[in-house]
Motif scaffolding. Structure first.
Motif, mmCIF file in Angstrom:
data_model
loop_
_atom_site.group_PDB
_atom_site.id
_atom_site.type_symbol
_atom_site.label_atom_id
_atom_site.label_comp_id
_atom_site.label_asym_id
_atom_site.label_seq_id
_atom_site.Cartn_x
_atom_site.Cartn_y
_atom_site.Cartn_z
ATOM 1 N N ALA A 181 55.075 126.686 52.485
ATOM 2 C CA ALA A 181 56.150 127.679 52.439
ATOM 3 C C ALA A 181 56.775 127.875 53.820
ATOM 4 O O ALA A 181 58.000 128.028 53.940
ATOM 5 C CB ALA A 181 55.610 129.003 51.909
ATOM 6 N N LEU A 182 55.953 127.868 54.872
ATOM 7 C CA LEU A 182 56.476 128.049 56.228
ATOM 8 C C LEU A 182 57.358 126.870 56.631
ATOM 9 O O LEU A 182 58.430 127.058 57.227
ATOM 10 C CB LEU A 182 55.315 128.222 57.211
ATOM 11 N N ILE A 183 56.924 125.657 56.318
ATOM 12 C CA ILE A 183 57.730 124.477 56.629
ATOM 13 C C ILE A 183 59.067 124.533 55.898
ATOM 14 O O ILE A 183 60.134 124.303 56.490
ATOM 15 C CB ILE A 183 56.960 123.191 56.261
ATOM 16 N N ASP A 184 59.027 124.853 54.630
ATOM 17 C CA ASP A 184 60.260 124.914 53.842
ATOM 18 C C ASP A 184 61.213 125.972 54.391
ATOM 19 O O ASP A 184 62.430 125.751 54.481
ATOM 20 C CB ASP A 184 59.946 125.209 52.377
ATOM 21 N N LEU A 185 60.677 127.125 54.761
ATOM 22 C CA LEU A 185 61.520 128.210 55.253
ATOM 23 C C LEU A 185 62.139 127.863 56.602
ATOM 24 O O LEU A 185 63.346 128.076 56.819
ATOM 25 C CB LEU A 185 60.696 129.490 55.365
#
Length: 443
Positions: free
Chosen positions: A203-207
């Motif tokens: 989720a952090l990478i995508d955000l």
């Protein structure tokens, strides 16, 4: 020797010198990791201990600090504080808080055990950087990191206070540099929690990827007046930048613009604002303030009406009220006031109300702290975000300047959302506010 025994020894010396005193003990341990080019670049393990002494002698206040606890260091700190008091102006309202309490915040809530292996943390940091760097239109990831921080705060006094709190915080963040030819953009993403398991790598990478690449090709909107929504992080930053509006210390100094507005309507009547220091979901939890006074929920604004300012015991004594548990002081600074965890409670307006017609969503303000006047409420900052119409994004936006007066804006509200959202650092939790007709300079 425990910190409490060190404190008792030092405070007894202060009493022998004819002074009252309190002592703040701040201690921290941290592990920080950073990756570069698919490998670990930095692995820092740090610890720190700072003691901050405040003495009151003949109505004069002096402070001093030390990073050592041997007898010579403690005696030198006490001598420095007493000397500083001797040459300071008399401040009869500032006294050692009449707190006689022993309180320990629940460790199972704030400082959980975490047996995550260091190899797992390192792998997380490396994957965060390398997977982002390998994505299309990402040039590199110069800012990234994973941290595990354990810190404790203790307050002791000659009045008998002995309070302590220990907490753990886990962070991960990334700010990739996106590029499309000569066009570049950067936007940060962060996650925070008390357990390493609260961090979601995918989720952090995508955000982080979405926030940075979306700004490629963005440009200004036409100069004019626009309704504006600030995202959760920027809205929290804006309230923090103007947090002195609640300050009893500023009121005592005669510069708080709301010093004569208690009991009067100051904001839109859909706004109710409270400080909730004991909500354990937040990472700014506080069981007590810098004087050792127990904290409690404090309602600042009720349906637009200003109900209280925030006070330590000195500002409270000046205005003839009790401390609200908002004393603020680091080991190296003098007594002030400060908020803990600010909440803007849900309003009556739906998502459809927030997203009707045309409006800007601001996801970043540049130069916020240099572009504001906290006394007047004025601010003017560079900004980026997106232009929306009826909930649909029309274009990404950057290269604009947003200007307004926060105190007036809080009376010019189009909608207050019916749900709340934490900022990424979990320092505040607020309903979204749609402000009316802010001045925007663009193309």
């Amino acid at each position: 020797m425990t910190q409490q025994s060190v404190a008792e020894r030092l405070l007894n010396w202060a009493k022998d010198a004819g002074a009252e005193a309190d002592l703040i003990v701040n201690e921290s341990r941290s592990l920080s990791l950073k990756a570069l080019n698919g490998a670990l670049e930095e692995h820092n393990a740090n610890s720190a201990l700072t003691l901050g002494l405040r003495v009151v002698h003949e109505n004069r206040v002096g402070t001093a600090y030390s990073e050592a606890t041997d007898e010579d260091a403690l005696r030198f700190m006490l001598d420095q504080a007493l000397m500083n008091a001797r040459y300071s102006e008399a401040r009869p309202e500032e006294q050692i808080a009449p707190v006689s309490a022993l309180e320990k915040a629940p460790p199972e809530d704030l400082n959980p055990e975490d047996e995550t292996e260091i190899e797992t943390r390192i792998q997380f940091a490396i994957e965060l950087e390398s997977r982002l760097a390998g994505k299309e239109r990402i040039r590199n990831v110069p800012y990234n990191g994973v941290s595990d921080v354990i810190r404790s705060r203790e307050v002791y006094s000659t009045q008998g206070a002995a309070v302590m709190q220990s907490e753990r915080m886990q962070y991960a963040y990334a700010m990739p540099l996106a590029a499309d030819g000569d066009d570049t953009a950067m936007q940060a993403a962060m996650q925070a929690g008390r357990h390493f398991g609260d961090l979601d790598l995918d989720a952090l990478i995508d955000l982080a990827y979405r926030r940075s690449t979306e700004l490629l090709g963005a440009g200004p909107v036409a100069t004019g007046h626009y309704d504006v929504l600030f995202d959760a992080n920027v809205q929290a930053q804006l309230f923090q930048a103007f947090s002195q509006m609640w300050s009893g210390k500023w009121a005592q100094d005669g510069i708080n613009p709301f010093r004569d507005r208690l009991g009067k309507t100051v904001f839109d009547d859909r706004l109710t604002i409270v400080d909730r220091p004991r909500v354990t979901d937040g990472l700014a939890y506080a069981a007590f303030d810098a004087e050792g006074v127990p904290t409690q929920e404090t309602q600042l604004v009720k349906q637009g009406c200003l109900t209280t300012l925030i006070h330590n015991t000195a500002t409270g004594r000046h205005f003839g009220v009790s401390s609200t548990g908002h004393a603020a002081r680091t080991a190296k600074t003098s007594l002030n006031v400060g908020l803990h965890q600010l909440f803007v409670l849900p309003g009556p307006d739906s998502e459809a109300d927030l997203s009707a017609d045309t409006y800007l969503v601001i996801s970043k303000l540049d130069g916020l702290h240099s572009g504001i006047n906290p006394v007047s409420g004025e601010f003017s900052c560079g900004a980026s975000g997106a232009l929306y119409r009826d909930g649909e994004r029309v274009q990404m936006v950057r290269g604009i300047t947003v200007a307004g007066n926060l105190y007036k804006m809080l009376n010019q509200v189009r909608a207050v959302g019916d749900s709340v959202r934490w900022d990424d650092q979990k320092q505040s939790c607020m309903a979204p506010i749609r402000f009316m007709e802010l001045a925007v300079s663009g193309a």
